[in-house]
Design an enzyme around this catalytic site. Sequence first.
Site, PDB file in Angstrom:
ATOM      1  N   LYS A 284       6.560  20.698  -5.845  1.00  0.00           N
ATOM      2  CA  LYS A 284       5.581  19.741  -6.330  1.00  0.00           C
ATOM      3  C   LYS A 284       4.628  20.447  -7.287  1.00  0.00           C
ATOM      4  CE  LYS A 284       3.028  15.819  -4.404  1.00  0.00           C
ATOM      5  NZ  LYS A 284       2.543  15.183  -3.164  1.00  0.00           N
ATOM      6  N   GLU A 370       3.693   3.540   9.984  1.00  0.00           N
ATOM      7  CA  GLU A 370       2.559   2.729  10.407  1.00  0.00           C
ATOM      8  C   GLU A 370       2.804   2.028  11.733  1.00  0.00           C
ATOM      9  OE1 GLU A 370       2.589   3.063   5.915  1.00  0.00           O
ATOM     10  OE2 GLU A 370       4.064   2.516   7.450  1.00  0.00           O
ATOM     11  N   ARG A 398       2.052  -3.407   7.359  1.00  0.00           N
ATOM     12  CA  ARG A 398       3.392  -2.978   7.765  1.00  0.00           C
ATOM     13  C   ARG A 398       3.522  -2.860   9.280  1.00  0.00           C
ATOM     14  NH1 ARG A 398       5.577   1.808   4.228  1.00  0.00           N
ATOM     15  NH2 ARG A 398       7.258   0.381   3.739  1.00  0.00           N
TER      16      ARG A 398
END
Length: 633
Positions: A284, A370, A398
């Site tokens: 990254k 979630e 969600r």
Amino acid sequence: MTESNTSSLLDSITDPNDVRALTEDQLPQLAEELREFLLHSVSQTGGHLAAGLGTVDLTIALHYVFNTPDDKLVWDVGHQAYPHKILTGRRDRMPTIRKKDGLSAFPTRDESPYDTFGVGHSSTSISAALGMAIAAGLENRGSHAVAIIGDGGLTGGMAFEALNHAGALDANLLVVLNDNEMSISPNVGAMNNYLAKLLSGRFYSTIRQGSKELLKDRMPSVWELARRAEEHVKGMVAPGTLFEELGFNYIGPIDGHDMDTLVTTLRNLRNTDGPRFLHIVTKKGKGYLPAEMDPVAYHGVGTFDPSKDHLPKAKPSTPTYTEVFGKWLCDMAEKDPRLLGVTPAMREGSGLVEFEQRFPERYFDVGIAEQHAVTLAAGQACEGFKPVVAIYSTFLQRAYDQLIHDVVLQGLPVLFAIDRAGLVGPDGPTHAGSFDLSYLRCLPNIVIMAPADENECRQMLYTGFQHEGPAAVRYPRGKGPGTAVAEEMTALPMGKAEIRRKGKKIALLAFGSMVTPALEVGEKLDATVVNMRFIKPLDEETILKMAESHDLLVSIEENVIAGGAGNGINEILNAHVCKTPLLTIGLPDSFIEQGTREEVLTVAGLDVPGIMSSIEAFQKKLSGGTKAGKKPH
């Protein structure tokens, strides 16, 4: 830094057909230019940076090998899709990204035919790509579907549901796992790249499939031996057993920044049928040392000077609501050992960094899951603990079934600290918390609060934590009006509103972030302004008093009108056969695109001029109705 417009190869790219016209040995140069352009562009506009820098090579290789947009690329979440936007005809519009009327921060279907699926939430890519692959198979199109998912996205349960389904089908699906958390060790170096090319090649795959047909019926013991030998050899260099068992042909891990290996492997996989899983390892922030060293800080950035090795330091100012929550959480944890902090991979965004450092044994980051976060908290509450779930409004959507079934139905004392409620600005409609008052208010036995300022946020969090049942405090992104925050924590009277300004004729019943503009409107109209504080239970007594003493009630909330707090006020008025007219002001019945928070509030009509205009228009309707002999209702 060299300006990106001096690029030679990138200047020639108007769409992926131009990428495919290049020779393979030109691709590394294109990657270098694309990284330079991306860094320059995001430093000017702000946005997602580190993830895109890490996927430059992969993006080029995918468009080079696959016939996009006939072959479908589905990006998970979309943080990493800026290079994709640049290569698919939107380079000149990159200065507009995340701005009003500009490019979306995420892939969006109506923005480009190359954006095959609208994203913003995690772990959806494999399901969507599988659906596309099934459709292509039913129509005998022969096209491919590719899901690109990060190691973070793969923590979501939905991703594994899709993998479980896909492995049992013969769909032409390729899943690319972009693993940017693993350092590139020797087993993903040159030897492993060579083996990946070999194992993904047509010759190997033909032998493998042919051997299955030849051996599985006639010589099962030999086939079993061959299968185990294959697994043993591949297992020496690749942790792919899980995906193989799910029915995928697993290849990797390979170096996601080695263009030759990427292109060769993807080309081989494109010539292979069935579900395939390619595991690549990337860094990254690749190519920009500050982002490589601190990919968290450079994940989402404001404008900055890329020639410096650090981001600009924030100037001291009043705390954001997120910071108010983070401090309250630590203060409350010191006082009550039962407090546990739960988050679905939103440590930084939700303000839990200090809490994790100070109370590591009471901090639970469950990954992008979630549903699990909510039910985990429910289980903790069953055993006498007091969990606090720190979650964005848009992400709590969600876990709605778990919220209802596992927490509210059982009356468990779980506190939901709901960040990013209402409009969020640059991230656009995928991240707007437009619906939480509606989907929470309809649930029995839950307390819902919305603070008007920073201090009220702290006191509401304390109030919800003391409540022996489910409670929620929802607050917007960014800063409040600048109210000083008291150290002392005091529980608010349950379900009681607060009159902030006494006026005549019109009573403004404002919720949360709308109290500040309501006070300004109140000054202009000499109206009463009530800080409602509680969405559930609503202060019925104050509502009825306002109805008796005023000619017009106006409810104002940063939530959709349908099912929102204003509807709750209307229910009370109807129950008491109250004829005082009520105007409900809230978010419109449409999705609002990105812009600054001020811009999107203006679009929604929730700034001072917008509220004034709505009240004036409603008064004209009332006046016209009365003249026609109709009773206002």
